[in-house]
Design a protein around this motif. Sequence first.
Motif, mmCIF file in Angstrom:
data_model
loop_
_atom_site.group_PDB
_atom_site.id
_atom_site.type_symbol
_atom_site.label_atom_id
_atom_site.label_comp_id
_atom_site.label_asym_id
_atom_site.label_seq_id
_atom_site.Cartn_x
_atom_site.Cartn_y
_atom_site.Cartn_z
ATOM 1 N N TRP A 20 0.850 -1.196 0.000
ATOM 2 C CA TRP A 20 0.000 0.000 0.000
ATOM 3 C C TRP A 20 0.880 1.238 0.000
ATOM 4 O O TRP A 20 2.015 1.192 0.459
ATOM 5 C CB TRP A 20 -0.974 0.001 1.166
ATOM 6 N N TYR A 23 -1.876 6.145 2.679
ATOM 7 C CA TYR A 23 -2.314 5.888 4.052
ATOM 8 C C TYR A 23 -3.778 6.279 4.278
ATOM 9 O O TYR A 23 -4.583 5.478 4.743
ATOM 10 C CB TYR A 23 -1.395 6.657 5.006
ATOM 11 N N GLU A 26 -6.392 4.161 2.225
ATOM 12 C CA GLU A 26 -6.520 2.782 2.696
ATOM 13 C C GLU A 26 -7.305 2.741 4.012
ATOM 14 O O GLU A 26 -8.132 1.864 4.224
ATOM 15 C CB GLU A 26 -5.115 2.186 2.885
ATOM 16 N N ARG A 27 -7.019 3.694 4.871
ATOM 17 C CA ARG A 27 -7.746 3.731 6.147
ATOM 18 C C ARG A 27 -9.240 3.960 5.927
ATOM 19 O O ARG A 27 -10.080 3.381 6.613
ATOM 20 C CB ARG A 27 -7.190 4.826 7.056
ATOM 21 N N THR A 247 -2.355 -7.011 9.373
ATOM 22 C CA THR A 247 -1.136 -6.324 9.812
ATOM 23 C C THR A 247 0.113 -6.906 9.153
ATOM 24 O O THR A 247 1.075 -6.190 8.914
ATOM 25 C CB THR A 247 -0.997 -6.400 11.348
ATOM 26 N N GLN A 249 0.194 -7.701 6.195
ATOM 27 C CA GLN A 249 0.183 -7.010 4.908
ATOM 28 C C GLN A 249 0.608 -5.537 5.063
ATOM 29 O O GLN A 249 1.473 -5.056 4.337
ATOM 30 C CB GLN A 249 -1.237 -7.101 4.368
ATOM 31 N N TYR A 250 0.032 -4.849 6.044
ATOM 32 C CA TYR A 250 0.273 -3.405 6.168
ATOM 33 C C TYR A 250 1.592 -3.064 6.869
ATOM 34 O O TYR A 250 2.297 -2.173 6.464
ATOM 35 C CB TYR A 250 -0.866 -2.737 6.938
ATOM 36 N N ASP A 253 4.557 -5.705 5.370
ATOM 37 C CA ASP A 253 4.626 -5.689 3.905
ATOM 38 C C ASP A 253 4.930 -7.074 3.323
ATOM 39 O O ASP A 253 5.719 -7.210 2.382
ATOM 40 C CB ASP A 253 5.685 -4.664 3.436
ATOM 41 N N THR A 379 5.252 2.059 8.334
ATOM 42 C CA THR A 379 4.902 1.118 7.267
ATOM 43 C C THR A 379 5.555 1.584 5.972
ATOM 44 O O THR A 379 6.101 2.686 5.917
ATOM 45 C CB THR A 379 3.369 1.080 7.064
ATOM 46 N N VAL A 393 -2.534 1.465 12.236
ATOM 47 C CA VAL A 393 -2.781 0.720 10.997
ATOM 48 C C VAL A 393 -4.273 0.826 10.649
ATOM 49 O O VAL A 393 -5.095 1.144 11.516
ATOM 50 C CB VAL A 393 -2.352 -0.770 11.122
#
Length: 592
Positions: A20, A23, A26-27, A247, A249-250, A253, A379, A393
């Motif tokens: 991603w 920020y 995505e949130r 998490t 993933q975010y 990574d 991140t 996150v």
Amino acid sequence: MERPSIIRKTASDLYAIPNWTDYEKERQQFSWDGARQALQGLPDGGLNMGFEAVDRHANGALRDHIALRFVAHTAAPLELSFAQLQRETNRFANVLQQLGVVKGDHLFVLAGRIPELYISVLGALKNGTVVTPMFSAFGPEPIATRIQLGAGQVLVTTDLLYKRKVKQIREQMPSLRYVLLVAEDGGRTNEPATLDLRQLMDSASDIFSTVSTMPEDPALLHFTSGTTGAPKAAIHVHGAVIAHYATGQYALDLHPQDRYWCTADPGWVTGTSYGIIAPLLHGVTSLIDREEFDAERWYRLLEEERISVWYTAPTAIRMLMKYGATLAQQHGRPALRFIASVGEPLNPEAVWWGKEVLGLPIHDNWWQTETGGIMIANTPAFDIKPGSMGRPVPGIEAMIVERLEHEGELPRVRIIDSPDVDGELALKAGWPSMFRGYLNNEARYQKCFSDGLYLTGDLARRDADGYFWFVGRADDVIKSSGHLIGPFEVENALMEHPAVAEAGVIGKPDPVIGEVVKAFVLLKDGYAGDEILRMDILAHARKRLGAVVAPKEIVFVATMPRTRSGKIMRRLLKARELGLPEGDTSTLEGSA
Ligand code: ATP
Ligand code: MG
């Protein structure tokens, strides 16, 4: 050295296209229900952590992909593909069934980082059995206390550990129906209800249908690190797997082609959530090093194992820093693209060291045993401000609150809206990996919440860009001449001095000013702790912090009291300073 306050990321910092980059967007788009769609679920609408981690891949394209790779000094590397892990965990789950160990029963594991530990944790999860991996260096007392508290029915351990630590306390654990031994030393014993695990596994079927568990069914019982007092047992549910996935993933990574290394032992929550579950969920190959910390060996593993994502801890980074840049430069890191750290505050010095010596900044992130997964993180999606733990996150609302004085039992708080104010870090309750209780201590659990917020017990501040900065644990904050001083800020300034390897700061009671700031300093190799150096460090701290916040006293120490997971135990520095009882030291490094 003067350095900028922000590390701006450029394309050369990103070796893989990050999961991603935006920020805010995505949130906004994120929901936990949406995140659950990445997982398969059980046919009846249930969710099972072990199934998602192992079977989802074993039944699909990644079946022959290496899931776990174990390395050790003396043994040849051992690998398990997702399909092999599925068969082994099925066998283990069938063994539990044969022994009448069912959903909701408690299983403990006491072993080094051997394949059987991973197989029994994942197999137990698939059987719906609640599982607790314990750190293998625990002595008999901490083992007995934990099994008693969790009313463990089964213990998986090795024959060697059994003889050394468990046999003599077996009678103190009446709930324990079976001990399953991994043979390191022949495996045989005449003790009643003590069985050879390999024999049982060999005769068990490798076909098993995951027991139906719902997202709210308990999965793991994790003990806290015991940094501030006796360890507490936090209950986690199968639904936590959604947070482990998101998490991973975010904040880490993770990409399927990664070779990933989490250096934490599964005896701590990091070693389970991110040393077992999250990497498997993402189908990555995890390195498991069975040995203890060794700077040279760690650099060699990063190089030879072609590690791409590395999740470690401030204590390890500080130790590598202590060995100096030359050792780091003798090794390549051909695949390394992302480094993250958790467990303690990560000094800005360490973030910069990563950038300058390892070639990559270190991404600090913050969470607790109670939160079950990473909550606030640096991140790939945004720039790093060294010394900050990053931003919440997706799916997590974090804020700073102030506790209000009132008569009632339960806390009342006020949210502090303005930035740059110190207060207690709080999280909006309800994320999937939030603990669902402290075992046998409902009152303590209730006191962690107020108005739908979980109160973390850590002090922090949020800046105008939404980055969170750790100030200290509520218990560790120093009150001096009417000021509140966070030990982390003082430790950071001390760490900037070229002679300082580690610093632990406490408040020492003082009749006039409340508490005086006192620092315990561990020097880098090659420095002599004499008066001249002491005055030099004091002068540096005064210049950086001003006379009120700088330590009044500095003493040099040869070792720092640390938990086995590497956290500085400031409460022990303080107790020793004041000649007070040391309290629960079951997690103290070096204790038996
Ligand atoms: P106990 O609760 O038994 O005293 P503990 O709090 O150390 O032990 P853990 O749950 O393992 O047990 O650790 C969580 C705590 O570690 C956090 O509350 C925080 O104080 C500290 N911590 C973890 N990560 C960070 C970080 N990135 N920056 C600062 N502190 C951190
Ligand atoms: Mg804690």
